[in-house]
Design a protein around this motif. Structure first.
Motif, PDB file in Angstrom:
ATOM      1  N   MET A 154       3.315 -31.613  37.780  1.00 18.05           N
ATOM      2  CA  MET A 154       2.301 -30.601  38.060  1.00 18.05           C
ATOM      3  C   MET A 154       1.563 -30.950  39.343  1.00 18.05           C
ATOM      4  N   TRP A 155       1.136 -29.900  40.043  1.00 22.45           N
ATOM      5  CA  TRP A 155       0.396 -30.013  41.289  1.00 22.45           C
ATOM      6  C   TRP A 155      -0.896 -29.208  41.134  1.00 22.45           C
ATOM      7  N   GLU A 156      -2.021 -29.904  41.160  1.00 24.61           N
ATOM      8  CA  GLU A 156      -3.301 -29.247  40.873  1.00 24.61           C
ATOM      9  C   GLU A 156      -3.700 -28.237  41.941  1.00 24.61           C
ATOM     10  N   LYS A 157      -3.594 -28.602  43.213  1.00 24.70           N
ATOM     11  CA  LYS A 157      -4.070 -27.723  44.281  1.00 24.70           C
ATOM     12  C   LYS A 157      -3.278 -26.423  44.322  1.00 24.70           C
ATOM     13  N   GLU A 158      -1.965 -26.528  44.152  1.00 19.32           N
ATOM     14  CA  GLU A 158      -1.114 -25.333  44.162  1.00 19.32           C
ATOM     15  C   GLU A 158      -1.112 -24.621  42.805  1.00 19.32           C
ATOM     16  N   LYS A 159      -1.694 -25.269  41.798  1.00 18.86           N
ATOM     17  CA  LYS A 159      -1.763 -24.706  40.444  1.00 18.86           C
ATOM     18  C   LYS A 159      -0.379 -24.305  39.944  1.00 18.86           C
ATOM     19  N   ARG A 160       0.538 -25.263  40.028  1.00 21.19           N
ATOM     20  CA  ARG A 160       1.887 -25.009  39.559  1.00 21.19           C
ATOM     21  C   ARG A 160       2.431 -26.220  38.823  1.00 21.19           C
ATOM     22  N   GLY A 161       3.429 -25.977  38.003  1.00 21.07           N
ATOM     23  CA  GLY A 161       4.038 -27.061  37.258  1.00 21.07           C
ATOM     24  C   GLY A 161       5.349 -26.596  36.656  1.00 21.07           C
ATOM     25  N   TYR A 162       6.110 -27.553  36.169  1.00 24.94           N
ATOM     26  CA  TYR A 162       7.361 -27.196  35.519  1.00 24.94           C
ATOM     27  C   TYR A 162       7.676 -28.203  34.425  1.00 24.94           C
ATOM     28  N   ALA A 163       8.526 -27.784  33.510  1.00 23.49           N
ATOM     29  CA  ALA A 163       8.989 -28.648  32.428  1.00 23.49           C
ATOM     30  C   ALA A 163      10.487 -28.450  32.274  1.00 23.49           C
ATOM     31  N   THR A 164      11.189 -29.522  31.913  1.00 25.57           N
ATOM     32  CA  THR A 164      12.616 -29.446  31.688  1.00 25.57           C
ATOM     33  C   THR A 164      12.968 -30.346  30.506  1.00 25.57           C
ATOM     34  N   ASP A 165      14.229 -30.302  30.083  1.00 19.45           N
ATOM     35  CA  ASP A 165      14.685 -31.053  28.917  1.00 19.45           C
ATOM     36  C   ASP A 165      13.991 -30.516  27.659  1.00 19.45           C
ATOM     37  N   SER A 166      14.644 -29.574  27.001  1.00 15.60           N
ATOM     38  CA  SER A 166      14.087 -28.912  25.803  1.00 15.60           C
ATOM     39  C   SER A 166      12.787 -28.190  26.137  1.00 15.60           C
ATOM     40  N   ALA A 167      12.772 -27.504  27.280  1.00 10.64           N
ATOM     41  CA  ALA A 167      11.557 -26.825  27.731  1.00 10.64           C
ATOM     42  C   ALA A 167      11.292 -25.559  26.914  1.00 10.64           C
ATOM     43  N   MET A 168      10.016 -25.323  26.611  1.00  7.73           N
ATOM     44  CA  MET A 168       9.619 -24.112  25.897  1.00  7.73           C
ATOM     45  C   MET A 168       8.212 -23.699  26.331  1.00  7.73           C
ATOM     46  N   LEU A 169       8.037 -22.400  26.572  1.00  9.18           N
ATOM     47  CA  LEU A 169       6.734 -21.833  26.900  1.00  9.18           C
ATOM     48  C   LEU A 169       6.265 -20.974  25.739  1.00  9.18           C
ATOM     49  N   VAL A 170       5.051 -21.223  25.269  1.00  6.43           N
ATOM     50  CA  VAL A 170       4.462 -20.429  24.197  1.00  6.43           C
ATOM     51  C   VAL A 170       3.273 -19.665  24.772  1.00  6.43           C
ATOM     52  N   ASP A 171       3.358 -18.338  24.742  1.00  4.91           N
ATOM     53  CA  ASP A 171       2.258 -17.476  25.187  1.00  4.91           C
ATOM     54  C   ASP A 171       1.471 -17.055  23.953  1.00  4.91           C
ATOM     55  N   TRP A 172       0.230 -17.526  23.855  1.00  3.02           N
ATOM     56  CA  TRP A 172      -0.595 -17.196  22.691  1.00  3.02           C
ATOM     57  C   TRP A 172      -1.802 -16.330  23.079  1.00  3.02           C
ATOM     58  N   SER A 173      -1.589 -15.511  24.133  1.00  2.69           N
ATOM     59  CA  SER A 173      -2.654 -14.608  24.583  1.00  2.69           C
ATOM     60  C   SER A 173      -2.752 -13.364  23.714  1.00  2.69           C
ATOM     61  N   GLN A 174      -1.706 -13.083  22.925  1.00  3.28           N
ATOM     62  CA  GLN A 174      -1.704 -11.927  22.026  1.00  3.28           C
ATOM     63  C   GLN A 174      -1.653 -12.424  20.574  1.00  3.28           C
ATOM     64  N   PRO A 175      -2.019 -11.551  19.622  1.00  3.75           N
ATOM     65  CA  PRO A 175      -1.995 -11.972  18.211  1.00  3.75           C
ATOM     66  C   PRO A 175      -0.639 -12.499  17.766  1.00  3.75           C
ATOM     67  N   HIS A 176       0.444 -11.878  18.279  1.00  3.16           N
ATOM     68  CA  HIS A 176       1.783 -12.345  17.948  1.00  3.16           C
ATOM     69  C   HIS A 176       2.318 -13.156  19.128  1.00  3.16           C
ATOM     70  N   TYR A 177       2.565 -14.441  18.915  1.00  4.04           N
ATOM     71  CA  TYR A 177       2.971 -15.337  19.983  1.00  4.04           C
ATOM     72  C   TYR A 177       4.341 -14.949  20.542  1.00  4.04           C
ATOM     73  N   THR A 178       4.552 -15.268  21.819  1.00  6.48           N
ATOM     74  CA  THR A 178       5.854 -15.118  22.466  1.00  6.48           C
ATOM     75  C   THR A 178       6.378 -16.500  22.832  1.00  6.48           C
ATOM     76  N   TYR A 179       7.654 -16.756  22.524  1.00  2.79           N
ATOM     77  CA  TYR A 179       8.270 -18.052  22.780  1.00  2.79           C
ATOM     78  C   TYR A 179       9.423 -17.870  23.770  1.00  2.79           C
ATOM     79  N   ILE A 180       9.463 -18.710  24.797  1.00  2.00           N
ATOM     80  CA  ILE A 180      10.554 -18.689  25.772  1.00  2.00           C
ATOM     81  C   ILE A 180      11.146 -20.093  25.863  1.00  2.00           C
ATOM     82  N   HIS A 181      12.438 -20.194  25.625  1.00  2.00           N
ATOM     83  CA  HIS A 181      13.133 -21.481  25.672  1.00  2.00           C
ATOM     84  C   HIS A 181      14.180 -21.425  26.777  1.00  2.00           C
TER      85      HIS A 181
END
Length: 281
Positions: A118-145
């Motif tokens: 992650m890079w704070e100034k650019e406000k960016r980051g990445y994950a790899t190896d069994s990466a998953m993003l969970v969006d919990w901004s809505q009542p029903h979560y969205t999962y991206i693998h």
């Protein structure tokens, strides 16, 4: 004599950049390295806080190696956790190893994986190896693998509000799987633009919703209030709707619009070499 001082009982270090508080601390006066051997809290100018009980911190270079599920919290709502974290405060750079979590409490999303940066100034980051993003901004979560997931905040000028702001942008590469309460999808890669509330699915995507299946060479998904509003498929567009276990209504063509209401496909519009097979009721 030794150059390492072992300090006990309510240790407090302070300079112009940070404060450090711990129960116990080993400090090397020659290298300016503090060895964290008990629960320790390091606070930078009220902006960033580190919580760790094992590792080391260089008070001169502001570089640190944090072990045993340490945490880094930022005042903007970003929180980092991992088994091992290498953190360079001056550069605003972090490297995370094993069981990492990049949590964004402002945008309500969490990125998981076993390796990330992650890079704070650019406000960016990445994950790899069994990466998953969970969006919990809505009542029903969205999962991206996916094999790798990238997220960043992009600055832009909002002409309607007449102010400088940012929007979230995400990308997923290879073997993408996404699911929520109302849909599931697969594709090779995916990109998401928070400004336009649009996701683009690349390389033979397939999307399922209720008893509908939609595929094309590429599919754009447009969201409204966190829900799918409509889809646009380009190239070998195909839609199938199951009427009963043995019968499917089918549509195909060069382009396809699928309009969604209350999480159900209400209308499908096909253009270019349109063909259909359907069972009349």
């Amino acid at each position: 004599g030794t150059s390492t001082a072992k300090v006990r009982d309510s240790v407090h270090l302070q300079n112009e950049s940070f404060t450090m508080d711990a129960d116990r601390l080993n400090y090397n006066v020659k290298t300016s390295v503090a060895f964290l051997v008990s629960p320790t809290v390091i606070v930078y100018k009220g902006e960033t806080s580190i919580y760790s009980s094992n590792g080391w911190y260089n008070t001169a270079t502001e570089q640190s190696m944090l072990l045993d599920r340490s945490e880094i919290h930022h005042v903007d709502g970003k929180q980092l956790t991992a088994d091992t974290i290498y953190y360079d405060k001056k550069k605003g750079y972090g490297q995370l190893l094993f069981h990492l979590e990049m949590r964004d409490t402002t945008n309500k999303a969490t990125l998981f994986g076993h390796y990330g940066e992650m890079w704070e100034k650019e406000k960016r980051g990445y994950a790899t190896d069994s990466a998953m993003l969970v969006d919990w901004s809505q009542p029903h979560y969205t999962y991206i693998h996916a094999d790798s997931l990238f997220t960043e905040e992009v600055p832009y000028f909002d002409p309607v509000m007449q102010l400088d702001t940012t929007y979230r942008q995400g990308r997923a590469f290879r073997h993408v799987r996404a699911w929520s309460k109302d849909y599931q999808l697969v594709c090779d890669s995916l990109s998401f633009n928070g400004r336009d509330s649009m996701a683009v699915l690349h390389h033979e995507p397939i999307l399922w919703s209720d008893n509908n299946q939609i595929s094309a060479d590429s599919i754009n998904i447009y969201f409204k209030d966190g829900k799918i509003d409509y889809l646009y498929g380009v190239g070998n567009a195909f839609a199938a709707q199951q009427e009963n276990p043995d019968m499917y209504n089918q549509l195909s063509g060069k382009e396809m619009y699928a309009y969604v209401h209350d999480n159900e496909v209400q209308l499908v519009d096909v253009k270019g070499n349109a063909e259909t097979v359907f069972f009349p009721k």
